[in-house]
Design an enzyme around this catalytic site. Structure first.
Site, short mmCIF file in Angstrom:
data_model
loop_
_atom_site.label_atom_id
_atom_site.label_comp_id
_atom_site.label_asym_id
_atom_site.label_seq_id
_atom_site.Cartn_x
_atom_site.Cartn_y
_atom_site.Cartn_z
N TYR A 58 -0.59 -10.00 9.62
CA TYR A 58 0.42 -9.20 8.94
C TYR A 58 1.78 -9.91 8.99
O TYR A 58 2.46 -9.93 10.02
CB TYR A 58 0.55 -7.82 9.58
N PRO A 210 -5.24 6.39 5.78
CA PRO A 210 -5.71 7.77 5.63
C PRO A 210 -4.94 8.54 4.55
O PRO A 210 -5.39 9.60 4.12
CB PRO A 210 -5.48 8.38 7.01
N LEU A 211 -3.80 7.99 4.12
CA LEU A 211 -3.00 8.62 3.07
C LEU A 211 -3.25 7.98 1.71
O LEU A 211 -2.47 8.18 0.77
CB LEU A 211 -1.52 8.54 3.42
N GLY A 212 -4.33 7.22 1.60
CA GLY A 212 -4.64 6.60 0.31
C GLY A 212 -3.53 5.69 -0.16
O GLY A 212 -3.20 5.67 -1.34
N ARG A 213 -2.96 4.92 0.78
CA ARG A 213 -1.86 4.00 0.50
C ARG A 213 -0.68 4.73 -0.14
O ARG A 213 0.00 4.22 -1.02
CB ARG A 213 -2.36 2.84 -0.37
#
Length: 320
Positions: A58, A210-213
């Site tokens: 990253y 988990p927030l769909g990006r």
């Protein structure tokens, strides 16, 4: 915050962790603010978030350095997970390759230890299995790092069931990290149910995105991402797919309204409801969103809520 155990015999951590990747790359990089990110990490720990996720890839080491700086070398009560096996060949173009060779792993662990300012890594993932290197060799080298005291626990990121079985026979898999959300449910699919595999083998399942990006928060009126943002070329955010996928957000909003919660909190709570061994790591570099995400740990979805959420339409567009 409620806690969950990171693998059988492992430490208890906050039920919601913090994915730190977006602080360094992948999303809206023009808004990168290291000072704010350090503050968000520290605020997260104060709020009971005791599971931080990073990787050497990253930002080509930047994210590990950022996490190490935020913790100032003191990780008491905090589990820091990092990863090895994806190599940044060109940071500007985000050209990546895989390297699961024992030599690369030996060299990389030392660099991660320096950047994170620690003597032992709490959780070390093989970021992706390298098809050019037998998994037994990669996992064998990681096992040696445990024996040498450089690593406490090992994990796999996005493995198949067969790969997880192979690794687990050599040394226990403490965690599996894969994408899981209301619009990405591959890890629950029959025959590839990694969430169940983890429960049966005493491992934690760690959902990323988990927030769909960001999509499942309902905060996007239309796709408008800067060049270089991962979502700018993601099929699910393309014009036609984006509008079709708003049906998923509508269903999440309906459940949120019943609880006086936000769509983001419902999306995270849905992942938590998939098992007591599930520990999601929503990412953010915004203190307001951090507080919102942490609040999801207190949201208990009903049987009816879960039935409605399980019934949302499949997304339009592949996840990559």
């Amino acid at each position: 915050m409620k806690t969950r155990q990171l693998a059988d015999g492992g430490p208890f951590v906050g039920a919601i962790g913090l994915g730190c990747m977006g602080m360094s790359w992948g999303y809206a990089e023009s808004q990168r603010d290291d000072e704010q990110s350090v503050a968000v990490i520290r605020r997260a720990v104060e709020a009971g978030v005791s599971h931080l996720d990073t990787a050497d890839a990253y930002g080509d080491g930047h994210n590990e350095t950022l996490v190490g700086r935020a913790l100032e070398g003191s990780t008491d009560g905090v589990v820091v997970a990092t990863k090895v096996g994806i190599v940044v060949d060109d940071l500007a173009t985000r050209t990546l390759s895989r390297d699961g060779s024992p030599q690369h792993i030996r060299e990389s662990v030392e660099a991660s230890l320096r950047r994170l300012r620690t003597e032992t890594l709490d959780l070390y993932y093989l970021h992706r299995v390298d098809p050019a290197v037998p998994l037994e060799e990669s996992w064998g080298q990681l096992t040696e790092l445990v024996r040498a005291g450089k690593v406490r626990r090992l994990g796999l990121s996005e493995p198949t069931i067969d790969q997880a079985e192979t690794a687990h026979r050599i040394h226990p898999v403490s965690a599996v990290q894969s994408e899981l959300s209301l619009w990405t449910r591959d890890a629950l699919a029959p025959g590839a149910d990694m969430v169940r595999w983890c429960a049966e083998h005493g491992a934690a399942f760690v959902p990323f995105a988990p927030l769909g990006r960001g999509f499942l928060t309902g905060s996007f009126a239309k796709p408008a991402f800067e060049d270089g943002d991962f979502r700018a070329t993601n099929p699910r955010f393309a014009d036609g797919a984006f509008n079709a996928n708003l049906r998923i957000v509508d269903a999440v909003r309906a459940v949120a309204a019943r609880h006086g919660a936000t769509p983001a909190q419902v999306a995270i709570a849905w992942t938590l409801a998939q098992g007591e061994h599930v520990i999601p790591i929503p990412g953010t570099k915004n203190p307001r969103y951090l507080a919102e995400n942490v609040g999801a740990a207190a949201l208990d979805l009903t049987v009816d809520d879960l039935a409605d959420l399980d019934g949302v339409p499949a997304p339009v567009g592949s996840r990559f």
